[in-house]
Scaffold this active site. Structure first.
Site, PDB file in Angstrom:
ATOM      1  N   GLY A   1       0.856  -1.247  -0.161  1.00 44.20           N
ATOM      2  CA  GLY A   1       0.078   0.068  -0.064  1.00 44.20           C
ATOM      3  C   GLY A   1       0.730   1.323  -0.009  1.00 44.20           C
ATOM      4  O   GLY A   1       0.250   2.382   0.061  1.00 44.20           O
TER       5      GLY A   1
ATOM      6  N   GLY B   1       3.200   2.093  -2.403  1.00 44.50           N
ATOM      7  CA  GLY B   1       3.111   2.467  -3.838  1.00 44.50           C
ATOM      8  C   GLY B   1       4.367   2.152  -4.504  1.00 44.50           C
ATOM      9  O   GLY B   1       4.592   2.858  -5.492  1.00 44.50           O
ATOM     10  N   LYS B   2       4.805   0.887  -3.844  1.00 44.80           N
ATOM     11  CA  LYS B   2       5.985   0.637  -4.470  1.00 44.80           C
ATOM     12  C   LYS B   2       6.107   0.061  -6.077  1.00 44.80           C
ATOM     13  O   LYS B   2       6.839   0.410  -6.803  1.00 44.80           O
ATOM     14  CB  LYS B   2       6.840  -0.468  -3.763  1.00 44.80           C
ATOM     15  N   THR B   3       4.925  -0.362  -6.139  1.00 48.47           N
ATOM     16  CA  THR B   3       4.550  -1.185  -7.469  1.00 48.47           C
ATOM     17  C   THR B   3       4.471   0.268  -8.616  1.00 48.47           C
ATOM     18  O   THR B   3       4.904   0.078  -9.617  1.00 48.47           O
ATOM     19  CB  THR B   3       3.416  -1.894  -7.794  1.00 48.47           C
ATOM     20  N   SER B   4       3.626   1.260  -8.292  1.00 49.17           N
ATOM     21  CA  SER B   4       3.455   2.223  -8.925  1.00 49.17           C
ATOM     22  C   SER B   4       4.863   2.965  -9.293  1.00 49.17           C
ATOM     23  O   SER B   4       5.102   3.458 -10.384  1.00 49.17           O
ATOM     24  CB  SER B   4       2.427   3.243  -8.386  1.00 49.17           C
TER      25      SER B   4
ATOM     26  N   ASP C   1       6.075  -9.496  -6.532  1.00 45.43           N
ATOM     27  CA  ASP C   1       4.954  -9.181  -5.222  1.00 45.43           C
ATOM     28  C   ASP C   1       3.878 -10.208  -5.328  1.00 45.43           C
ATOM     29  O   ASP C   1       3.126 -10.255  -6.518  1.00 45.43           O
ATOM     30  CB  ASP C   1       4.580  -7.712  -5.191  1.00 45.43           C
TER      31      ASP C   1
ATOM     32  N   THR D   1      -3.566  -3.268  -3.315  1.00 43.13           N
ATOM     33  CA  THR D   1      -2.604  -4.193  -2.656  1.00 43.13           C
ATOM     34  C   THR D   1      -3.141  -4.523  -1.045  1.00 43.13           C
ATOM     35  O   THR D   1      -3.143  -5.593  -0.906  1.00 43.13           O
ATOM     36  CB  THR D   1      -1.173  -3.457  -2.601  1.00 43.13           C
TER      37      THR D   1
END
Length: 607
Positions: free
Chosen positions: A21, A23-26, A48, A505
């Site tokens: 949550g 924001g690492k994927t973004s 992930d 997430t």
């Protein structure tokens, strides 16, 4: 153009890590696009368990290298950790199935069902990307969404003999199981771990939010990874409210002040890291246009006009407590990933029950000062206790080392000591302390903050053999008995509340937690969606636009995941003290209407 420190002369490998949550994927996706737009050949890899990289780009990716056609030079790969873990389990368990007793095989499968297996299996998958020059020769940069934890790296650095160590029963209920049968990959793993620790080829980026609790967690991650050789780390603080929003809404002004306080009191160990700040965006981070704007300053840009009423008609926490209170006593367990607000909500539930004249014991493994500060005073009918995780873990470790470790050689002791540093060990040690308090739930409410996962409960049940031993001893005697495991599985005695946020997430992670508990025979009673912008009655254009992004997640919880649920708003004031905790629970709020699954309004009708 973006001017980010972590993108200054980037090395070949970039790893992004952080809690669900943040924001690492973004940010990983935006980084990969930025590098490809600069003319580099880039491979984006996600490991992930709650990966939504394909969703972010709007295409199906999966476990094969897939070109992102609208971005020349960019390809992506989604390693499915669950599928990798299943294949991994089959590889290890397959040879002994039908040879060993079924009970033993089930025990091995359970030991291989936890988070550590998933992470090591994913590491097994992407090791080739770090060490196979033929496979990755064509890429200038490989961007990883999610890095292995310090615990996993230490496991992979341990000496051999894992299988024998486990077969001889020297290990406890922890994370060494996944290491069985890996001897043939040891050299490849060593090369991969060395590559991770090489500052000229690898950069690790810690992603956090401007919240004191989240920054404390990131500080612990930083120290853990530094201890295993990851010296070259960067910090990104994501989702900071722009100062330009301060004048629009008292809620925004209060949040901005909290964030600035968190940034001013950042843990000392993080102050030396190169740090970048990413402002909160009003739009959903899906699609190339949105991702290209993530790492640039968009302050001052106009927002879409969002015609939303200020009232969100969703069930509140007080209404959940109405149903809990009917039983007069019982165990209430709040569970969820770090950073979702379990401690605060546990205090809110306890205060709500005590306010109704019911006897309540609130117990937590959170630091005492935090809970004391949250309650900020005493309340009739409420008693509070704190379990010290450090003391409980040390007591548990000493016991195991004195018993199982007494006759081990140096190599065996090293394996056992690492076994006892695992997350599962911490959960087991703390739960054993909680178990002493659970008995009180027959006469009063026991509200429990920070609970073990279903995997850990099954390990505790299998290795401690408490439940099975009691059952064996009682036999057909006809005497009544209840073990802690039986109490947790009885929904009349125990109500598990899963806490999450209205973001993609965290909801996926909460759903995985629910499946984990169900596998252990524990059915969650309700979900709580915490810190909802949609329920906060904000007038800020930025927050109101973000509120629309929450509707899909709230609807998914209401219609897909939860038997019952509650939505708790993001508050202007921090929920400290009894009166604010009651407000958090829903007293004096505009929300009304208690609805179960199937009766929730569809997305288009929620506002």
């Amino acid at each position: 153009m973006t001017d980010m420190k972590f993108l200054d002369q980037p090395p070949r490998f970039l790893f992004f890590t952080g809690k669900g949550g943040v924001g690492k994927t973004s940010i990983a996706c935006a980084t990969a696009i930025h590098l490809a737009d600069a003319g580099r050949q880039v491979l984006l890899v996600s490991t992930d368990p709650a990966s939504n990289v394909g969703q972010v780009f709007g295409i199906d990716i999966g476990n094969q290298i897939t070109d992102i056609l609208p971005v020349p030079g960019l390809a992506a790969l989604e390693i499915d950790p669950q599928a990798a873990a299943q294949a991994y389990r089959d590889r290890i368990v397959g040879p002994v199935r039908g040879i060993l007793p079924e009970a033993v095989v089930k025990g091995i499968e359970e030991q291989l069902s936890g988070a550590c297996t998933t992470e090591i299996a994913a590491f097994d998958e992407f090791t080739s990307l770090l060490t196979d020059s033929a496979l990755t020769a064509g890429y200038d940069h490989i961007v990883f969404d999610t890095a292995p934890t310090g615990h996993t790296i230490r496991l992979l650095q341990l000496p051999g003999a894992w299988s024998g160590f486990l077969e001889e029963g020297k290990g406890d209920a922890s994370c060494l199981g996944p290491l069985a049968g890996l001897e043939k990959q040891r050299e490849q793993y060593k090369a991969a771990v060395d590559a991770l620790a090489n500052a000229t080829s690898t950069r690790l980026i810690l992603v956090a939010r401007a919240q004191q609790a989240t920054l404390r967690e990131v500080a612990r991650t930083h120290e853990e990874l530094t201890a295993v050789g990851f010296q070259h780390q960067y910090l990104i603080i994501n989702g900071i409210l722009p100062r330009t929003e301060e004048d629009n809404d008292p809620l925004v002004a209060a949040i901005h002040k909290r964030e600035q306080t968190a940034l001013a009191t950042i843990p000392e160990v993080l102050k030396t890291l190169p740090c970048d700040e990413v402002m909160l965006k009003p739009f959903n981070l899906v699609g190339l246009d949105a991702l290209r704007q993530l790492l640039v300053d968009t302050a001052g840009q106009g927002y879409l006009r969002v015609d939303l009423p200020l009232e969100l008609d969703e069930p509140n926490l007080s209404e959940l407590v109405d149903d809990i209170a009917k039983d007069g006593h019982g165990l209430v367990m709040l569970m969820g990933k770090g950073g979702v607000g379990k401690t605060t909500l546990a205090a809110a539930v306890a205060v709500e029950l005590a306010q109704r004249g019911l006897p309540v014991h609130l117990t937590t493994s959170d630091p005492a000062a935090h809970l004391t500060e949250t309650l900020n005073g005493a309340l009739d009918n409420l008693t509070v206790s704190r379990i010290d995780p450090v003391a409980e873990i040390e007591h548990y470790r000493e016991h195991v080392l004195k018993t199982k470790g007494a006759k081990l050689d140096a190599q065996g002791r090293a394996l056992l000591e690492e076994d006892l540093r695992s997350p599962c060990t911490e959960e087991i040690a703390v739960f054993q302390a909680f178990s002493r308090i659970i008995r009180e739930a027959g006469k009063k409410f026991v509200v429990m903050d920070t609970a073990p996962t279903g995997h850990t409960l099954l390990l505790l049940d299998a290795t401690g053999a408490y439940h099975r031993e009691i059952t064996r001893q009682m036999g057909d005697s006809g005497q009544h008995y209840t073990t802690p495991m039986m109490q947790l599985q009885d929904i009349k005695q125990t109500k598990v509340l899963i806490v999450t946020l209205a973001e993609t997430t965290p909801v996926l992670e909460a759903a995985n937690l629910q499946a984990d508990l169900q596998r252990a025979g524990i059915e969650p009673w309700a979900w709580i969606i915490n810190a909802s912008v949609a329920a906060a009655a904000s007038t800020s254009p930025l927050l109101r636009q973000r509120a629309t992004n929450e509707l899909c997640e709230i609807n998914a919880v209401a219609k897909v995941h939860a038997e019952r649920y509650a939505v708790v708003p993001l508050l202007k004031e921090e929920p400290i003290g009894v009166s604010r905790l009651l407000k958090l629970a829903g007293d004096n709020m505009i929300n009304s209407g208690y609805r179960k699954v199937g009766k929730s309004l569809p997305i288009t009708e929620l506002f």
